[in-house]
Design a protein around this motif. Structure first.
Motif, PDB file in Angstrom:
ATOM      1  N   VAL A 197      38.885  61.210  -9.692  1.00  0.00           N
ATOM      2  CA  VAL A 197      37.682  62.029  -9.715  1.00  0.00           C
ATOM      3  C   VAL A 197      37.185  62.108  -8.281  1.00  0.00           C
ATOM      4  O   VAL A 197      37.121  61.081  -7.607  1.00  0.00           O
ATOM      5  N   VAL A 198      36.894  63.329  -7.769  1.00  0.00           N
ATOM      6  CA  VAL A 198      36.410  63.416  -6.388  1.00  0.00           C
ATOM      7  C   VAL A 198      35.092  64.161  -6.267  1.00  0.00           C
ATOM      8  O   VAL A 198      34.908  65.222  -6.871  1.00  0.00           O
ATOM      9  N   ASP A 199      34.213  63.555  -5.472  1.00  0.00           N
ATOM     10  CA  ASP A 199      32.984  64.192  -5.034  1.00  0.00           C
ATOM     11  C   ASP A 199      32.215  64.879  -6.163  1.00  0.00           C
ATOM     12  O   ASP A 199      31.951  66.079  -6.115  1.00  0.00           O
ATOM     13  N   LEU A 200      31.876  64.120  -7.167  1.00  0.00           N
ATOM     14  CA  LEU A 200      31.067  64.663  -8.266  1.00  0.00           C
ATOM     15  C   LEU A 200      29.593  64.562  -7.892  1.00  0.00           C
ATOM     16  O   LEU A 200      29.149  63.534  -7.384  1.00  0.00           O
ATOM     17  N   ASN A 201      28.863  65.631  -8.176  1.00  0.00           N
ATOM     18  CA  ASN A 201      27.430  65.662  -7.901  1.00  0.00           C
ATOM     19  C   ASN A 201      26.716  66.364  -9.038  1.00  0.00           C
ATOM     20  O   ASN A 201      26.904  67.565  -9.223  1.00  0.00           O
ATOM     21  N   PHE A 202      25.988  65.649  -9.818  1.00  0.00           N
ATOM     22  CA  PHE A 202      25.113  66.319 -10.787  1.00  0.00           C
ATOM     23  C   PHE A 202      24.106  65.328 -11.342  1.00  0.00           C
ATOM     24  O   PHE A 202      24.189  64.122 -11.090  1.00  0.00           O
ATOM     25  N   GLU A 203      23.150  65.876 -12.088  1.00  0.00           N
ATOM     26  CA  GLU A 203      22.139  65.014 -12.685  1.00  0.00           C
ATOM     27  C   GLU A 203      22.063  65.296 -14.173  1.00  0.00           C
ATOM     28  O   GLU A 203      22.318  66.416 -14.614  1.00  0.00           O
ATOM     29  N   ILE A 204      21.748  64.288 -14.934  1.00  0.00           N
ATOM     30  CA  ILE A 204      21.516  64.481 -16.365  1.00  0.00           C
ATOM     31  C   ILE A 204      20.066  64.128 -16.641  1.00  0.00           C
ATOM     32  O   ILE A 204      19.582  63.072 -16.213  1.00  0.00           O
ATOM     33  N   ARG A 205      19.363  65.056 -17.308  1.00  0.00           N
ATOM     34  CA  ARG A 205      17.949  64.808 -17.592  1.00  0.00           C
ATOM     35  C   ARG A 205      17.795  64.044 -18.899  1.00  0.00           C
ATOM     36  O   ARG A 205      18.698  64.043 -19.735  1.00  0.00           O
ATOM     37  N   GLY A 228      37.527  69.242 -20.063  1.00  0.00           N
ATOM     38  CA  GLY A 228      38.512  69.397 -18.992  1.00  0.00           C
ATOM     39  C   GLY A 228      39.896  69.190 -19.562  1.00  0.00           C
ATOM     40  O   GLY A 228      40.045  68.660 -20.661  1.00  0.00           O
ATOM     41  N   THR A 229      40.888  69.609 -18.791  1.00  0.00           N
ATOM     42  CA  THR A 229      42.258  69.489 -19.319  1.00  0.00           C
ATOM     43  C   THR A 229      42.684  68.026 -19.350  1.00  0.00           C
ATOM     44  O   THR A 229      42.099  67.176 -18.690  1.00  0.00           O
ATOM     45  N   SER A 230      43.721  67.774 -20.093  1.00  0.00           N
ATOM     46  CA  SER A 230      44.203  66.404 -20.272  1.00  0.00           C
ATOM     47  C   SER A 230      44.613  65.785 -18.935  1.00  0.00           C
ATOM     48  O   SER A 230      45.260  66.428 -18.122  1.00  0.00           O
ATOM     49  N   GLY A 231      44.179  64.559 -18.711  1.00  0.00           N
ATOM     50  CA  GLY A 231      44.561  63.834 -17.503  1.00  0.00           C
ATOM     51  C   GLY A 231      43.738  64.186 -16.284  1.00  0.00           C
ATOM     52  O   GLY A 231      44.051  63.756 -15.181  1.00  0.00           O
ATOM     53  N   CYS A 232      42.658  64.942 -16.458  1.00  0.00           N
ATOM     54  CA  CYS A 232      41.895  65.387 -15.291  1.00  0.00           C
ATOM     55  C   CYS A 232      40.920  64.323 -14.791  1.00  0.00           C
ATOM     56  O   CYS A 232      40.410  64.418 -13.696  1.00  0.00           O
ATOM     57  N   GLY A 233      40.660  63.304 -15.594  1.00  0.00           N
ATOM     58  CA  GLY A 233      39.771  62.240 -15.117  1.00  0.00           C
ATOM     59  C   GLY A 233      38.497  62.063 -15.927  1.00  0.00           C
ATOM     60  O   GLY A 233      37.568  61.394 -15.493  1.00  0.00           O
ATOM     61  N   LYS A 234      38.442  62.629 -17.109  1.00  0.00           N
ATOM     62  CA  LYS A 234      37.238  62.533 -17.942  1.00  0.00           C
ATOM     63  C   LYS A 234      36.972  61.092 -18.378  1.00  0.00           C
ATOM     64  O   LYS A 234      35.862  60.592 -18.236  1.00  0.00           O
ATOM     65  N   THR A 235      38.021  60.452 -18.911  1.00  0.00           N
ATOM     66  CA  THR A 235      37.850  59.060 -19.361  1.00  0.00           C
ATOM     67  C   THR A 235      37.452  58.175 -18.194  1.00  0.00           C
ATOM     68  O   THR A 235      36.565  57.327 -18.318  1.00  0.00           O
ATOM     69  N   THR A 236      38.097  58.395 -17.060  1.00  0.00           N
ATOM     70  CA  THR A 236      37.787  57.602 -15.877  1.00  0.00           C
ATOM     71  C   THR A 236      36.302  57.701 -15.533  1.00  0.00           C
ATOM     72  O   THR A 236      35.640  56.687 -15.304  1.00  0.00           O
ATOM     73  N   PHE A 237      35.791  58.923 -15.540  1.00  0.00           N
ATOM     74  CA  PHE A 237      34.382  59.107 -15.203  1.00  0.00           C
ATOM     75  C   PHE A 237      33.483  58.424 -16.234  1.00  0.00           C
ATOM     76  O   PHE A 237      32.531  57.724 -15.887  1.00  0.00           O
ATOM     77  N   LEU A 238      33.802  58.619 -17.520  1.00  0.00           N
ATOM     78  CA  LEU A 238      32.975  58.031 -18.572  1.00  0.00           C
ATOM     79  C   LEU A 238      32.969  56.507 -18.468  1.00  0.00           C
ATOM     80  O   LEU A 238      31.941  55.863 -18.652  1.00  0.00           O
ATOM     81  N   GLU A 239      34.131  55.935 -18.151  1.00  0.00           N
ATOM     82  CA  GLU A 239      34.206  54.478 -18.046  1.00  0.00           C
ATOM     83  C   GLU A 239      33.435  53.973 -16.832  1.00  0.00           C
ATOM     84  O   GLU A 239      32.955  52.841 -16.842  1.00  0.00           O
ATOM     85  N   VAL A 291      32.163  71.482 -17.007  1.00  0.00           N
ATOM     86  CA  VAL A 291      33.610  71.731 -17.013  1.00  0.00           C
ATOM     87  C   VAL A 291      34.224  71.028 -15.810  1.00  0.00           C
ATOM     88  O   VAL A 291      33.812  71.266 -14.672  1.00  0.00           O
ATOM     89  N   PHE A 292      35.181  70.144 -16.055  1.00  0.00           N
ATOM     90  CA  PHE A 292      35.880  69.447 -14.980  1.00  0.00           C
ATOM     91  C   PHE A 292      37.133  70.236 -14.606  1.00  0.00           C
ATOM     92  O   PHE A 292      37.830  70.748 -15.482  1.00  0.00           O
ATOM     93  N   SER A 293      37.400  70.303 -13.301  1.00  0.00           N
ATOM     94  CA  SER A 293      38.630  70.980 -12.858  1.00  0.00           C
ATOM     95  C   SER A 293      39.823  70.087 -13.124  1.00  0.00           C
ATOM     96  O   SER A 293      39.663  68.930 -13.501  1.00  0.00           O
ATOM     97  N   LYS A 294      40.999  70.634 -12.874  1.00  0.00           N
ATOM     98  CA  LYS A 294      42.183  69.795 -13.091  1.00  0.00           C
ATOM     99  C   LYS A 294      42.250  68.679 -12.038  1.00  0.00           C
ATOM    100  O   LYS A 294      41.559  68.728 -11.035  1.00  0.00           O
ATOM    101  N   ALA A 295      43.088  67.675 -12.286  1.00  0.00           N
ATOM    102  CA  ALA A 295      43.072  66.438 -11.507  1.00  0.00           C
ATOM    103  C   ALA A 295      43.356  66.684 -10.028  1.00  0.00           C
ATOM    104  O   ALA A 295      44.175  67.528  -9.702  1.00  0.00           O
ATOM    105  N   PRO A 296      42.723  65.939  -9.108  1.00  0.00           N
ATOM    106  CA  PRO A 296      41.588  65.042  -9.385  1.00  0.00           C
ATOM    107  C   PRO A 296      40.321  65.850  -9.659  1.00  0.00           C
ATOM    108  O   PRO A 296      40.051  66.813  -8.952  1.00  0.00           O
ATOM    109  N   ALA A 297      39.588  65.437 -10.672  1.00  0.00           N
ATOM    110  CA  ALA A 297      38.509  66.266 -11.207  1.00  0.00           C
ATOM    111  C   ALA A 297      37.335  66.407 -10.255  1.00  0.00           C
ATOM    112  O   ALA A 297      36.942  65.476  -9.573  1.00  0.00           O
ATOM    113  N   SER A 298      36.804  67.626 -10.207  1.00  0.00           N
ATOM    114  CA  SER A 298      35.487  67.843  -9.617  1.00  0.00           C
ATOM    115  C   SER A 298      34.757  68.782 -10.565  1.00  0.00           C
ATOM    116  O   SER A 298      35.348  69.274 -11.530  1.00  0.00           O
TER     117      SER A 298
END
Ligand SMILES: Nc1ncnc2c1ncn2[C@@H]1O[C@H](COP(=O)(O)OP(=O)(O)OP(=O)(O)O)[C@@H](O)[C@H]1O
Ligand SMILES: [Mg+2]
Lengths: 278, 297
Positions: free
Chosen positions: B50-58, B67-78, B238-245
């Motif tokens: 996962v690279v350079d993610l920037n966002f906020e959740i209210r 996001g597509t499979s293997g893009c880094g969703k689980t990694t981010f959630l963990e 929406v996450f882009s394909k790996a490495p996800a942004s």
């Protein structure tokens, strides 16, 4: 819908067959495993009895089932067998107790701490594969020929399979369980008691079953060499006095004890690890 | 302890039930220039997931990451769960950087990961036991939750006696029983068949809307199912394909309570179409126009 009717018909057919069959035959079919097991033992005993009654084998050397039963009755009614049984039971009892107290915690820790595991694995493998009887002279040299040495040999015999099994169980721990425990913020104690121990229990119980078998052998061997009483010593002296009936009676008692203990562990396995067979 | 973690109840209800209020509410999770990667044990080579993610959740938002499979969703959630450390940047939760798992977060694992030696009730109680919070009140809550997810009659059953859907329900109940502020869900329905899946989605929506029981006012839900994303989300990342942004940030303004029928509505399909287009655009896959037409048909 049509499959359901087909199933119904099949089960109705079975029911009819069962109803026609006599009750005793049905009982035999349901318990066929036990029935066959008992018949096997019965055939051997009858063959033994017949050959000795017909004089095909020498009774004073081979004894026979009826004479063993008679010997059993004398041994128990005179009370002289309780001494040896008590001695062996104590050796195995203390030996197993200490084995459980050492091996299970040690196995759990070795399984969790990789550095310790890597350090001890070669040693444990060597100790497990060298026949433990070989250490008996050393044990005698260090601790003399008292009960202490006999118990020590029992522990020596029994402890390795339990450590190895427990460690293997821990190392096979499903990593998802660790993640669940972490996520729930479980402390170390909760993790060991409520996750690691129950998850490893099937391995531990298998280990205990192997350990008990080896503990019994260890106790008998120790008695052969250290002549301090016990069933092993009893069988040995009876044989050298040409009292084959008593010797066979002693062996039979040992066999019953072994079967009972194994069954007991089997029960525990069934009770506490039913989920791992499912 | 508890008091510092949970906000006063009334305020939260308001936030959870009124999504327009949620939008004006304060930031809860702040993802600040976050990169996460793994170093290979064998080669020692570092690779970004996962690279350079920037966002906020209210506060009060139900956020779905797709996001597509293997893009880094689980990694981010963990990383949000505290199971994986970030390699750069930081994730702030209520203003504090995440250092490890915490009581205010729960994770619904992709595979149910129940303890097979515990029955359904005891699996749910484990979460409470681990936090030394087992008393008559919390036990009752566990039973209420199990009833809510339709497992009243299965409380004494063991996991191997349950179907996949039932296991996933237990998994959900275990995550909710500790009253988490933030519920993390990693493709919780991914392994289920389409029908069970839509039943479970509805159940999640019900639990979510039953604020007094579910009480997880923030949710971060991972999926690669577009329909599921639109059905559940206040907001889709929406996450882009790996490495996800972060490729797109779509706010879903469909009314709540959401009902399965809404899935056939015009707006719903339009949202699906839009998410799908972003997904394809970000992964450089099939031409977006053709896909859009397919969906519209
Ligand atoms: N423990 C790990 N060690 C090394 N690399 C890993 C590890 N876990 C994941 N990765 C890598 O990180 C990348 C992202 O993985 P991740 O599991 O986050 O994907 P995902 O988006 O959840 O995929 P899916 O939808 O298939 O579950 C992949 O390239 C994967 O190979
Ligand atoms: Mg994943």
């Amino acid at each position: 819908m049509s499959t359901a009717t087909a199933d119904d018909r099949i089960s109705v057919g079975n029911a009819e067959r069962i109803v026609k069959e006599p009750a005793w035959l049905r009982w035999m079919r349901v318990h066929s495993k036990v029935v066959y097991g008992i018949s096997g033992v019965a055939i051997v005993l009858i063959a033994w009895q017949v050959t000795s009654t017909l004089g095909l084998v020498n009774v004073t050397i081979a004894s026979d089932p009826i004479r063993v039963i008679k010997a059993e009755i004398t041994l128990f009614s005179s009370g002289q067998i309780w001494g040896p049984i008590g001695v062996t039971a104590q050796e195995v009892g203390w030996g197993m107790l200490i084995t459980l107290l050492i091996s299970i915690p040690l196995g759990l820790i070795l399984g969790r701490v990789t550095a310790l595991y890597d350090m001890t694995e070669p040693i444990i493998n060597v100790l497990n594969s060298v026949p433990y009887v070989l250490f008996l002279p050393v044990i005698i040299f260090w601790f003399g020929i008292g009960q202490q040495s006999r118990i020590l040999l029992v522990i020596w015999a029994a402890t390795m399979p339990l450590i190895i099994n427990t460690t293997a169980g821990v190392r096979n721990l499903n990593s998802d369980y660790i993640r669940v425990a972490k996520m729930c913020c479980a402390g170390k104690w909760t993790f060991y008691r409520s996750v690691l121990f129950p998850a490893t229990l099937p391995y531990i119980l298998t280990g205990i079953r192997l350990s008990i078998a080896r503990a019994l052998v260890g106790a008998i061997v120790a008695e052969f060499f250290l002549s301090g009483g016990g069933l092993g010593y009893f069988v040995q002296t009876a044989t050298s006095n040409f009292d084959m009936d008593s010797a066979m009676a002693g062996i039979f008692i040992m066999a019953v004890a072994a079967v009972v203990l194994t069954r007991l562990i089997g029960r525990l396995e069934h009770r506490y690890t039913h989920w791992s067979q499912g | 302890m508890e008091g510092t973690i949970f906000m006063p109840r009334d305020e939260e209800h308001m936030v959870a039930l009124n999504s327009s209020a949620a939008k004006s509410a304060s930031s809860y999770v702040k993802v600040d220039r976050v990169s996460i990667g793994y170093r290979s044990r064998k080669t020692g080579i570092y690779k970004d997931a996962v690279v350079d993610l920037n966002f906020e959740i209210r506060r009060g938002e139900f956020v779905v990451i797709i996001g597509t499979s293997g893009c880094g969703k689980t990694t981010f959630l963990e990383a949000v769960a505290g199971l994986v450390p970030v390699s750069a940047g930081q994730i702030l939760l209520g203003g504090k950087p995440i250092k490890g798992p915490g009581r205010e977060r729960s994770l619904v694992f992709q595979s149910p990961s129940l303890f097979p030696w515990r029955n359904v009730r005891d699996n749910v109680l484990f979460a409470l036991q681990a936090q030394h919070n087992l008393n008559s009140e919390t036990r009752q809550r566990a039973e209420d939750l199990l009833e809510l997810v339709g497992l009243k009659d299965a409380m004494g059953s063991y996991p191997h006696e349950l179907s996949g859907g039932m296991r996933q329900r237990v998994n959900l109940a275990r995550a909710l029983v500790t009253r988490p502020e933030l519920l993390l869900l990693d493709e919780p329905f991914g392994a289920l068949d389409a029908q069970t899946r839509s039943v479970m989605q509805e159940e999640l929506v019900n639990v979510w809307q039953a604020a007094d029981l579910g009480e997880a006012r923030n949710a971060l839900f991972i999926t690669h199912d577009v329909e599921e994303a639109v059905y559940l989300a206040d907001r889709i990342l929406v996450f882009s394909k790996a490495p996800a942004s972060l490729a797109a940030d779509i706010t879903v303004e469909l009314p709540r309570p959401r009902l399965p029928d809404h899935k056939r509505s015009r707006e719903f399909v339009e949202y699906q179409d839009r998410v799908l287009r972003e997904l394809y655009a970000s992964s450089g896959g099939a031409p977006a126009v053709e896909i859009a037409e397919e969906v519209a048909e």
